[in-house]
Design a protein around this motif. Structure first.
Motif, short mmCIF file in Angstrom:
data_model
loop_
_atom_site.label_atom_id
_atom_site.label_comp_id
_atom_site.label_asym_id
_atom_site.label_seq_id
_atom_site.Cartn_x
_atom_site.Cartn_y
_atom_site.Cartn_z
N SER A 5 1.04 -0.60 -0.20
CA SER A 5 -0.18 -0.53 0.19
C SER A 5 1.25 0.72 -0.16
O SER A 5 2.10 1.07 0.64
CB SER A 5 -1.04 -0.08 0.80
OG SER A 5 -1.57 1.30 1.22
N LYS A 6 0.63 2.25 -0.67
CA LYS A 6 0.71 4.11 -0.62
C LYS A 6 0.01 4.49 1.00
O LYS A 6 0.30 5.71 0.78
CB LYS A 6 0.96 4.00 -1.45
CG LYS A 6 1.42 3.82 -2.97
CD LYS A 6 2.77 2.98 -2.54
CE LYS A 6 3.56 2.40 -3.49
NZ LYS A 6 4.89 1.58 -4.00
N LYS A 7 -0.65 3.73 1.30
CA LYS A 7 -1.18 4.50 2.15
C LYS A 7 -1.04 4.08 3.77
O LYS A 7 -0.73 2.78 4.15
CB LYS A 7 -2.95 4.77 2.01
CG LYS A 7 -3.37 5.11 1.10
CD LYS A 7 -4.79 5.18 1.19
CE LYS A 7 -5.35 6.64 -0.03
NZ LYS A 7 -6.49 6.15 -0.19
N PRO A 8 -1.15 5.20 4.97
CA PRO A 8 -1.15 4.18 5.61
C PRO A 8 -1.82 3.40 6.08
O PRO A 8 -3.00 3.50 6.13
CB PRO A 8 -1.44 5.29 7.44
CG PRO A 8 -0.56 6.75 6.40
CD PRO A 8 -1.50 5.94 4.93
N VAL A 9 -1.84 2.06 6.90
CA VAL A 9 -2.36 0.74 6.74
C VAL A 9 -2.31 0.61 8.06
O VAL A 9 -1.50 0.32 9.21
CB VAL A 9 -1.91 -0.69 5.95
CG1 VAL A 9 -3.40 -1.95 5.88
CG2 VAL A 9 -1.91 0.32 4.57
N VAL A 10 -3.50 0.16 8.76
CA VAL A 10 -4.20 -0.45 10.00
C VAL A 10 -3.96 -2.27 9.50
O VAL A 10 -5.23 -2.28 9.34
CB VAL A 10 -5.05 -0.17 10.68
CG1 VAL A 10 -5.87 -1.01 12.56
CG2 VAL A 10 -4.99 1.64 11.75
N VAL A 11 -3.65 -2.79 9.82
CA VAL A 11 -4.77 -4.57 10.55
C VAL A 11 -4.79 -4.60 11.60
O VAL A 11 -4.44 -4.84 12.65
CB VAL A 11 -2.94 -5.34 10.00
CG1 VAL A 11 -3.66 -7.09 9.64
CG2 VAL A 11 -2.74 -5.13 8.48
#
Length: 532
Positions: free
Chosen positions: A516-522
């Motif tokens: 991803s090119k965005k901040p991601v929350v898993v």
């Protein structure tokens, strides 16, 4: 010389000190300084949603880069919010500058709106703590503050009435400069020779190394191989010797390994290298010890050492590696074998098939996607223990709040890491308790387009505290926390979010987050498993 505002001199001074980022929030007692920031492009202003995030990010930035981290706030409530991050910097011995606004200088002392006694409030946390009295002082006091922060490895606080920033001054003769020279301290030859004698006489030496040995990792390994000594690392030093190296027994204490605990008890000489390990219960009762540290005040502070050596690690450990005798490897082999047994047990725990995700399985899946140059920011809680035991690092930058151990440090550390190393992947490991303490600043990561991966270990409780209550014989109480759909929250902020309840879902989520090119929350829902 033309008249310029005192605030413009501050900007010039920060540039001279190679400051590239400043974390803060505008407000009525810092707005004149914000105006000066607006007029320039060299220093990037990172607008955070909470000043604690700014201070924690400044501290993490300093830990990761060795350069001073800078944060700012208004007077009153903003200044109060800085304290947690500044104490983190103080406890972990890293340079930070806090520029704190104050009420108009003619009103200081009148108990006006939002006025606090800032010098009194910051007195315990700061290595430099001054209220600027007039605009002419500001440029030189800035240099003094930053130099002191570097020299004493801690936070410097400069409290400035906002109207002073916009006051025009002439600076015909500068009193100070931005030049700083870091001392290099070569350990005393006599102390090194005496240490060599103790090491040569020992049959079962063990090395306990901390982050102070970070720049001497090669010398540390050479020394270990020469004297056939197991290496135990404090958590802040994790990775300076690869976790996969057979001499590395892991960490010590509550979050440590069984081989480490047994090796320390079995040792006839303990070598403390760049650490002030504070947990006395996990150290031997009366084993002779050598302590090497750059700070003379740290020697013998938490353990009654036999010999102290003040100086830089690289020349100290390097000299010992060259001059001590080669030892028999039977003691080392014993603990290499124990380490192998321990590692097989950990592997068995991560490989077992379960219906619900377990925390060690989450770490194992994260391990698969960590690259050699990735940066890891670790929050505080049971996630700290899982990462200490199961995460294998080999020199990747690694940041956490170690001495203060403040929950909520993971996300600020991730923001700082991405600003410090924009081309690297940043992975944040946090519990749901730690992440939810400051998750509003996930929006900051989105705003500034800072792609990172935040893995939330979600068990709807403060697991570590529950374990501690239970271990103390108390009935666990007030540890449950309400569930939040962290993936939906991430999407609502403009980032990406994925939910994982199974190992297959987690693998898919991590693969997407990696690209991803965005901040991601898993948002990884994990089974309720004790961490102790």
């Amino acid at each position: 010389m033309f008249d310029k505002t005192a605030g413009s001199y501050v900007i010039e001074g920060l540039k001279e000190w190679n400051v590239s980022h400043l974390f803060g929030m505008p407000g009525d007692s810092i707005n004149e300084f914000v105006e000066e920031l607006r007029k320039q492009q060299a220093i990037r202003f990172i607008q955070i949603r909470h000043e604690e995030t700014g201070a924690l990010a400044a501290s993490a930035y300093s830990k990761l880069t060795g350069r001073i981290g800078v944060c700012m706030s208004i007077a009153g409530p903003g200044a109060v919010h800085l304290l947690n991050g500044l104490y983190d910097a103080r406890k972990d011995k890293t340079p930070v500058l806090a520029i704190v606004g104050q009420v108009e200088h003619s009103k200081v002392g009148t108990d006006t709106f939002q006025e606090l006694k800032l010098e009194a409030m910051f007195d315990d946390v700061a290595v430099y703590n001054r209220q600027v009295q007039n605009a002419d002082q500001l440029p030189d006091m800035l240099n003094q503050a930053i130099r002191t922060a570097y020299a004493e490895k801690g936070p410097a606080v400069l409290s400035v009435s906002d109207d002073l920033f916009s006051t025009k001054i002439k600076r015909e003769k500068a009193l100070t400069s931005s030049e700083y020279s870091s001392p290099r301290i070569v350990p005393a030859s006599e102390e090194l020779r005496n240490a060599g004698k103790l090491i040569d006489a020992a049959e079962k030496p063990v090395i306990l190394a901390g982050k102070g040995a970070k720049d001497a990792s090669c010398e540390l390994l050479t020394f270990s191989e020469k004297i056939k000594a197991p290496i135990i690392l404090t958590l802040p030093a994790k990775g300076i010797v690869p976790d996969s190296h057979p001499h590395n027994l892991g960490q010590l204490g509550q979050l440590g390994t069984k081989p480490s605990a047994e090796a320390v008890k079995d040792a006839d000489l303990l070598i403390l290298a760049g650490t002030s390990y504070p947990y006395r219960d996990y150290l031997p009762d009366d084993t002779p010890a050598i302590q090497l540290d750059i700070d003379p005040k740290a020697i013998g502070k938490y353990y009654p050492v036999t010999l102290g050596i003040a100086g830089d690690m690289k020349p100290g450990i390097g000299w010992l590696a060259e001059n001590v005798s080669v030892k028999d490897d039977s003691f080392l082999k014993k603990y290499i074998e124990q380490r192998a047994v321990w590692q097989r047990q950990l592997q068995k725990e991560t490989d077992k098939v379960t219906e619900a995700l377990q925390p060690q399985q989450v770490v194992a899946e994260v391990q698969k996607i960590i690259g050699p140059s990735d940066v890891v920011s670790l929050d505080v809680g049971s996630v700290t223990i899982w990462a200490a035991r199961y995460l294998q690092l080999s020199g990747q930058p690694f940041v956490l709040s170690s001495w203060l151990a403040t929950m909520g440090c993971g996300l600020p550390g991730g923001i700082a890491a991405k600003l410090a190393f924009p081309e690297r992947q940043v992975i944040v490991l946090a519990g749901d308790g730690g992440f939810s303490m400051g998750m509003q600043d996930f929006a900051t990561a989105v705003k500034y387009k800072l792609p990172m991966m935040i893995v939330v270990f979600n068990n709807q409780k403060i697991q570590l505290i529950e374990d501690e209550q239970d271990k103390a014989g108390n009935v666990p109480s007030q540890v449950e926390i309400a569930d939040i759909d962290y993936a939906a929250f991430a999407i609502a902020c403009g980032g990406e979010g994925h939910t994982a309840r199974t190992r297959a879902e987690l693998q898919d989520a991590l693969a997407k987050a990696r690209e991803s090119k965005k901040p991601v929350v898993v948002n990884a829902y994990i089974e309720d498993v004790s961490s102790i």
